[in-house]
Design a protein around this motif. Sequence first.
Motif, PDB file in Angstrom:
ATOM      1  N   SER A 151      -1.656  10.537  -5.717  1.00  0.00           N
ATOM      2  CA  SER A 151      -2.647  10.847  -6.257  1.00  0.00           C
ATOM      3  C   SER A 151      -3.197  10.259  -7.474  1.00  0.00           C
ATOM      4  O   SER A 151      -4.362  11.159  -8.158  1.00  0.00           O
ATOM      5  N   VAL A 152      -2.852   9.164  -7.860  1.00  0.00           N
ATOM      6  CA  VAL A 152      -3.971   8.331  -9.282  1.00  0.00           C
ATOM      7  C   VAL A 152      -4.606   7.160  -8.526  1.00  0.00           C
ATOM      8  O   VAL A 152      -6.236   7.644  -9.379  1.00  0.00           O
ATOM      9  N   PHE A 153      -4.828   6.319  -7.547  1.00  0.00           N
ATOM     10  CA  PHE A 153      -5.644   5.423  -6.631  1.00  0.00           C
ATOM     11  C   PHE A 153      -6.072   6.034  -5.699  1.00  0.00           C
ATOM     12  O   PHE A 153      -5.254   6.695  -4.560  1.00  0.00           O
ATOM     13  N   THR A 154      -7.309   6.037  -5.317  1.00  0.00           N
ATOM     14  CA  THR A 154      -8.724   6.180  -3.759  1.00  0.00           C
ATOM     15  C   THR A 154      -8.456   4.433  -4.092  1.00  0.00           C
ATOM     16  O   THR A 154      -9.055   3.780  -4.429  1.00  0.00           O
ATOM     17  N   PRO A 155      -8.065   4.022  -2.902  1.00  0.00           N
ATOM     18  CA  PRO A 155      -8.184   2.405  -2.217  1.00  0.00           C
ATOM     19  C   PRO A 155      -9.581   2.649  -2.206  1.00  0.00           C
ATOM     20  O   PRO A 155     -10.206   3.680  -1.547  1.00  0.00           O
ATOM     21  N   ASP A 156     -10.557   1.374  -2.251  1.00  0.00           N
ATOM     22  CA  ASP A 156     -11.452   1.365  -1.821  1.00  0.00           C
ATOM     23  C   ASP A 156     -12.155   0.011  -1.616  1.00  0.00           C
ATOM     24  O   ASP A 156     -11.876  -0.891  -2.717  1.00  0.00           O
ATOM     25  N   TRP A 157     -12.505  -0.080  -0.584  1.00  0.00           N
ATOM     26  CA  TRP A 157     -12.903  -1.274  -0.092  1.00  0.00           C
ATOM     27  C   TRP A 157     -14.575  -1.543  -1.034  1.00  0.00           C
ATOM     28  O   TRP A 157     -15.283  -0.909  -0.876  1.00  0.00           O
ATOM     29  N   ILE A 158     -14.515  -2.769  -1.276  1.00  0.00           N
ATOM     30  CA  ILE A 158     -16.093  -3.225  -2.040  1.00  0.00           C
ATOM     31  C   ILE A 158     -16.091  -4.270  -1.089  1.00  0.00           C
ATOM     32  O   ILE A 158     -15.209  -5.542  -0.935  1.00  0.00           O
ATOM     33  N   TYR A 159     -17.230  -5.204  -1.690  1.00  0.00           N
ATOM     34  CA  TYR A 159     -17.888  -6.323  -0.809  1.00  0.00           C
ATOM     35  C   TYR A 159     -18.921  -7.322  -1.854  1.00  0.00           C
ATOM     36  O   TYR A 159     -19.489  -7.264  -2.531  1.00  0.00           O
ATOM     37  N   ARG A 188       0.559  -1.795   0.539  1.00  0.00           N
ATOM     38  CA  ARG A 188       0.140  -0.345   0.150  1.00  0.00           C
ATOM     39  C   ARG A 188       0.497   1.464   0.323  1.00  0.00           C
ATOM     40  O   ARG A 188       0.561   2.584   0.043  1.00  0.00           O
ATOM     41  N   ASP A 189       1.632   1.169   0.499  1.00  0.00           N
ATOM     42  CA  ASP A 189       2.885   2.319   1.322  1.00  0.00           C
ATOM     43  C   ASP A 189       3.696   2.855  -0.593  1.00  0.00           C
ATOM     44  O   ASP A 189       4.101   3.832  -1.039  1.00  0.00           O
ATOM     45  N   TRP A 190       3.789   1.647  -0.920  1.00  0.00           N
ATOM     46  CA  TRP A 190       4.378   1.452  -2.468  1.00  0.00           C
ATOM     47  C   TRP A 190       3.620   2.523  -3.404  1.00  0.00           C
ATOM     48  O   TRP A 190       3.994   3.018  -4.393  1.00  0.00           O
ATOM     49  N   ILE A 191       2.662   1.745  -3.184  1.00  0.00           N
ATOM     50  CA  ILE A 191       1.502   2.390  -4.380  1.00  0.00           C
ATOM     51  C   ILE A 191       1.408   3.567  -4.635  1.00  0.00           C
ATOM     52  O   ILE A 191       1.427   4.785  -5.369  1.00  0.00           O
ATOM     53  N   ALA A 192       1.386   4.276  -2.822  1.00  0.00           N
ATOM     54  CA  ALA A 192       1.456   5.896  -2.778  1.00  0.00           C
ATOM     55  C   ALA A 192       2.260   6.157  -3.301  1.00  0.00           C
ATOM     56  O   ALA A 192       1.978   7.491  -3.853  1.00  0.00           O
ATOM     57  N   ALA A 193       3.111   5.889  -2.837  1.00  0.00           N
ATOM     58  CA  ALA A 193       4.685   6.891  -3.264  1.00  0.00           C
ATOM     59  C   ALA A 193       5.068   6.348  -4.432  1.00  0.00           C
ATOM     60  O   ALA A 193       5.041   7.864  -5.156  1.00  0.00           O
ATOM     61  N   GLU A 194       4.185   5.810  -5.264  1.00  0.00           N
ATOM     62  CA  GLU A 194       4.739   5.726  -6.953  1.00  0.00           C
ATOM     63  C   GLU A 194       3.388   6.538  -7.961  1.00  0.00           C
ATOM     64  O   GLU A 194       4.231   6.590  -8.978  1.00  0.00           O
ATOM     65  N   TYR A 195       2.728   6.108  -7.476  1.00  0.00           N
ATOM     66  CA  TYR A 195       1.355   6.456  -7.791  1.00  0.00           C
ATOM     67  C   TYR A 195       0.302   7.593  -7.037  1.00  0.00           C
ATOM     68  O   TYR A 195      -0.347   7.863  -7.053  1.00  0.00           O
TER      69      TYR A 195
END
Length: 152
Positions: free
Chosen positions: A48-56, A39-46
């Motif tokens: 403001s690109v992705f907003t993680p979204d919990w889906i059921y 999660r930290d890697w995604i936030a650092a490398e991308y």
Amino acid sequence: MDQSPQIGERLTDKSAAPDDALIRDWIGPEAFAQWSALRDWIAAEYPSVFTPDWIYGGKKHGWSLRYKKSKAFCTLLPEYRAFSAVVVLGGAEREKVDARRDKLSPRLMGLYDAAETYHDGKWLKIGISSPEDLRDVIALLTLKRPRRTTAC
């Protein structure tokens, strides 16, 4: 009588999306270290690109954490004492993987070769339990969507 969860079972209580404390307790501290690192890697490398979204996904599939912009990037699946990442590779992305086969791990290529190809791409579910597994997923995600570079 309630049974203890089995390895790999999903979080299926739909009353509320899980928080970090629940995820850490469910997947365990070792898996949570890899979860957090990804999660930290995604936030650092991308940024403001992705907003993680919990889906059921219902009682069978439970909760998952999806990273998506216009297309899906990856989905993280918290499982009892483990976690996996699902990465879907379309045609152009599969060409990139095939061109770099010699640079990717034998384990990752085995999962890739065994995965069925559907109309929307090849779906890989990759268990992440070690830093090596995490490196495999990061390598695949970097091929899927190259990291942004900043111009000076």
